[in-house]
Design a protein around this motif. Structure first.
Motif, short mmCIF file in Angstrom:
data_model
loop_
_atom_site.label_atom_id
_atom_site.label_comp_id
_atom_site.label_asym_id
_atom_site.label_seq_id
_atom_site.Cartn_x
_atom_site.Cartn_y
_atom_site.Cartn_z
N PHE A 253 0.80 -1.22 0.00
CA PHE A 253 0.00 0.00 0.00
C PHE A 253 0.84 1.27 0.00
O PHE A 253 0.51 2.23 -0.70
CB PHE A 253 -0.95 0.01 1.20
CG PHE A 253 -2.21 -0.77 0.98
CD1 PHE A 253 -3.32 -0.21 0.38
CD2 PHE A 253 -2.29 -2.10 1.37
CE1 PHE A 253 -4.48 -0.93 0.17
CE2 PHE A 253 -3.46 -2.84 1.18
CZ PHE A 253 -4.55 -2.25 0.57
N LEU A 254 1.91 1.30 0.78
CA LEU A 254 2.67 2.54 0.90
C LEU A 254 3.63 2.75 -0.26
O LEU A 254 3.76 3.85 -0.77
CB LEU A 254 3.44 2.58 2.23
CG LEU A 254 2.66 3.14 3.43
CD1 LEU A 254 1.51 2.22 3.82
CD2 LEU A 254 3.59 3.36 4.62
N ARG A 255 4.34 1.68 -0.67
CA ARG A 255 5.35 1.83 -1.71
C ARG A 255 4.96 1.15 -3.02
O ARG A 255 5.77 1.08 -3.94
CB ARG A 255 6.69 1.26 -1.23
CG ARG A 255 7.23 1.92 0.03
CD ARG A 255 7.37 3.41 -0.11
NE ARG A 255 8.25 3.80 -1.22
CZ ARG A 255 8.37 5.04 -1.66
NH1 ARG A 255 7.64 6.00 -1.13
NH2 ARG A 255 9.19 5.31 -2.65
N TYR B 202 -4.06 -0.07 6.31
CA TYR B 202 -2.91 0.03 5.41
C TYR B 202 -3.05 1.21 4.45
O TYR B 202 -2.11 1.97 4.27
CB TYR B 202 -2.74 -1.26 4.61
CG TYR B 202 -2.49 -2.48 5.46
CD1 TYR B 202 -1.52 -2.48 6.47
CD2 TYR B 202 -3.22 -3.66 5.27
CE1 TYR B 202 -1.28 -3.60 7.24
CE2 TYR B 202 -2.99 -4.79 6.04
CZ TYR B 202 -2.03 -4.75 7.03
OH TYR B 202 -1.80 -5.86 7.80
N CYS B 203 -4.22 1.37 3.84
CA CYS B 203 -4.34 2.40 2.81
C CYS B 203 -4.33 3.80 3.40
O CYS B 203 -4.07 4.77 2.69
CB CYS B 203 -5.60 2.19 1.96
SG CYS B 203 -7.15 2.74 2.68
N THR C 96 -2.38 4.71 6.11
CA THR C 96 -1.14 4.94 6.83
C THR C 96 -0.20 5.81 6.00
O THR C 96 0.11 5.48 4.86
CB THR C 96 -0.44 3.61 7.18
OG1 THR C 96 -1.29 2.86 8.04
CG2 THR C 96 0.88 3.86 7.89
N ARG D 131 3.06 6.82 6.95
CA ARG D 131 4.45 6.40 7.08
C ARG D 131 4.52 5.18 7.97
O ARG D 131 3.69 5.00 8.85
CB ARG D 131 5.32 7.48 7.71
CG ARG D 131 4.93 8.88 7.49
CD ARG D 131 5.62 9.88 8.39
NE ARG D 131 7.04 9.65 8.59
CZ ARG D 131 7.73 10.25 9.55
NH1 ARG D 131 7.12 11.08 10.37
NH2 ARG D 131 9.01 10.02 9.68
N ASN E 213 3.98 6.74 2.18
CA ASN E 213 2.92 6.44 1.23
C ASN E 213 3.06 7.30 -0.01
O ASN E 213 3.29 8.51 0.07
CB ASN E 213 1.56 6.70 1.89
CG ASN E 213 0.43 5.96 1.21
OD1 ASN E 213 0.30 5.97 0.00
ND2 ASN E 213 -0.41 5.30 2.01
N ASN F 247 0.71 8.07 -1.99
CA ASN F 247 -0.51 8.85 -2.17
C ASN F 247 -0.25 10.27 -1.67
O ASN F 247 -0.29 10.55 -0.48
CB ASN F 247 -1.66 8.20 -1.40
CG ASN F 247 -2.94 9.01 -1.44
OD1 ASN F 247 -2.99 10.12 -1.98
ND2 ASN F 247 -3.99 8.47 -0.85
N THR G 17 -0.24 12.41 2.12
CA THR G 17 0.99 12.79 2.80
C THR G 17 1.39 14.24 2.60
O THR G 17 2.17 14.78 3.37
CB THR G 17 2.16 11.91 2.33
OG1 THR G 17 2.35 12.10 0.92
CG2 THR G 17 1.89 10.44 2.61
N GLY H 263 -6.90 7.52 1.99
CA GLY H 263 -6.55 6.44 1.05
C GLY H 263 -7.17 6.80 -0.30
O GLY H 263 -7.65 7.91 -0.48
N LYS I 7 -5.52 4.28 -3.32
CA LYS I 7 -4.36 3.76 -4.03
C LYS I 7 -4.12 4.54 -5.32
O LYS I 7 -5.06 4.88 -6.03
CB LYS I 7 -4.56 2.28 -4.37
CG LYS I 7 -3.31 1.59 -4.93
CD LYS I 7 -2.22 1.43 -3.88
CE LYS I 7 -0.92 0.92 -4.45
NZ LYS I 7 -0.18 1.97 -5.20
#
Length: 447
Positions: free
Chosen positions: A191-193, A264-265, A267, A269, A286, A288, A292, A305, A307
């Motif tokens: 999700f983040l990377r 997860y979606c 978060t 960092r 993330n 996104n 961030t 979130g 994605k």
């Protein structure tokens, strides 16, 4: 059609002078602290950040060898009518009522959609069922399909064979053969990377890529996502791999029923095992940018979130969910024709601003249909897996219809997150809602 909204946007958090107001508004929504969560402090530049400009050159996610067929230049004259007859027509579909703002003029997405996340009503759409390459937004379907199968505490030692078939130039979180990772770590990487390495390892755990693709297609069929044809689990460009703004929004809405998916979606960092220094961790941020506030993109107040993605054939794609004053919206944008840096986020921002203003003043042009099975695939708490959450967030389960609220921790006495609110997809399952202090000016993380 008028060229711009008749009401000024009120929902993007950009001026610093609003920080105090946001803090005051958000403080009333903060829940009692459950677990310390330093990973959600305001974003800082990521060591893995790339200086490439999304939209200006092929992304590291995508196929760059020209082997996959490019998408068609024009939508078909008739498309699927799942969700409503108007959605099968090419072009923009909107039914403005008294007091409704006009749609923004500068929308260039090949396909986009704005929907109420609770009711499923579609406020406006443009080529909603046009079958296009999805890029890593397809990972929403991957997660919604595979995430419930493994408890997040499970550990797995990676083998070289787990990476077989991963596309050249794929985005990676940095997993290494021989190292052991938890399922929780791997989903953070997905999700983040947008880590294709994490996707392939999880697919291997699920019985292999071929089985995972079959599972994803079966789940898409149950969700009535008839525009979607799955070839790869990670969204890497492949001939005949397509989805649509409508289907991607279905995947997001289904995934958001699951507490782990929401965790997860949303978060910003997290810490991830460092492949270069065993036993140590590295920070991942993330990709996104509306979540961030990085790479010159102001964070969007209420963004939680879902994605983003970018490949050679798909261009830039994004599905986001945000909340304001009790209204929850889902927006999907696919392949903006304006190839400016971060354009997909700007068009998402414009559509969210419009949607929050237009809600209650437009007649829906369609609806997000429920699964054929008649219900979303969650347990009573909406949590997949067997273990309690850890790391960036901790969920506190309420009784009855109150669902799950996500508690956010404090770090060193400093406020790590300014606001948290519940996001309720079907009035039972909430999702974090955050506003943070000013955006970081780090370069863009790789997608």
């Amino acid at each position: 059609m008028p060229t711009t909204t008749t009401h000024p946007p009120r929902y993007s958090a950009t001026p610093r002078r609003r920080s105090a107001a946001l803090l005051a508004a958000g403080a009333s929504l903060l829940l009692p602290l459950a677990t310390a969560a330093p990973a959600l402090a305001a974003p800082v530049p990521s060591p893995a950040a790339s200086s490439a400009a999304p939209g200006a050159s092929p992304s590291v996610e995508g196929r760059t060898d020209g082997k996959a067929k490019p998408p068609p230049k024009q939508p078909p004259a008739r498309m699927s009518t799942v969700g409503g007859d108007l959605l099968g027509r090419p072009g923009t579909q909107v039914q403005l009522g008294p007091g409704a703002p006009a749609l923004p003029r500068d929308l260039s997405g090949a396909s986009w959609l704005v929907a109420d996340a609770e009711s499923g009503e579609i406020l406006a759409a443009h080529n909603a069922h046009w079958q296009l390459p999805p890029a890593s937004t397809l990972k929403m379907l991957f997660a919604d399909t595979v995430l419930p199968k493994f408890p997040k505490s499970r550990k797995y030692q990676v083998r070289a064979a787990d990476f077989e078939g991963m596309g050249e130039g794929s985005s990676q979180v940095g997993m290494k053969e021989g190292q052991t990772y938890s399922v929780h770590d791997m989903w953070m990487g997905v999700f983040l990377r947008s880590g294709n390495d994490a996707v392939h390892v999880l697919s291997s755990m699920n019985g292999g890529v071929a089985k995972t693709v079959r599972d994803m297609q079966a789940h898409a069929d149950d969700l009535q996502a008839r525009d979607t044809h799955v070839i790869t689990p990670d969204g890497y460009d492949a001939d005949d791999q397509v989805s649509s703004a409508y289907d991607l929004t279905l995947f997001a809405r289904s995934g958001l029923q699951k507490a782990d998916f929401r965790e997860y979606c949303s978060t910003a960092r997290a810490q991830f095992p460092d492949d270069e220094h065993p036993g140590r961790t590295k920070e991942i941020v993330n990709t996104n940018r509306l979540l961030t506030g990085q790479d010159g993109v102001p964070l969007y107040k209420g963004m939680a979130g879902v994605k983003n993605g970018s490949t050679t054939n798909a261009g830039n794609t994004f599905t986001g969910v945000a909340q304001h004053d009790g209204k929850k919206l889902l927006v999907t944008v696919m392949n903006p024709d304006i190839k400016e840096r971060n354009r997909v986020y700007e068009e998402t921002r414009m559509l969210l601003d419009w949607g929050f203003e237009a809600a209650g003043h437009v007649k829906p042009v369609g609806v997000l249909v429920p699964p054929k099975s008649g219900s979303f695939d969650t347990d009573k708490s909406g949590r997949s897996g067997a273990s309690s959450p850890s790391g960036a967030q901790a969920a506190v389960t309420g009784g009855g219809s109150d669902g799950i609220w996500t508690a956010v921790g404090l770090t060193g006495g400093a406020l790590a997150v300014l606001a948290v609110a519940g996001y309720v997809v079907n009035r039972r399952h909430p999702l974090p809602h955050r506003a943070r202090k000013g955006p970081s000016h780090a370069g863009p993380p790789k997608e």
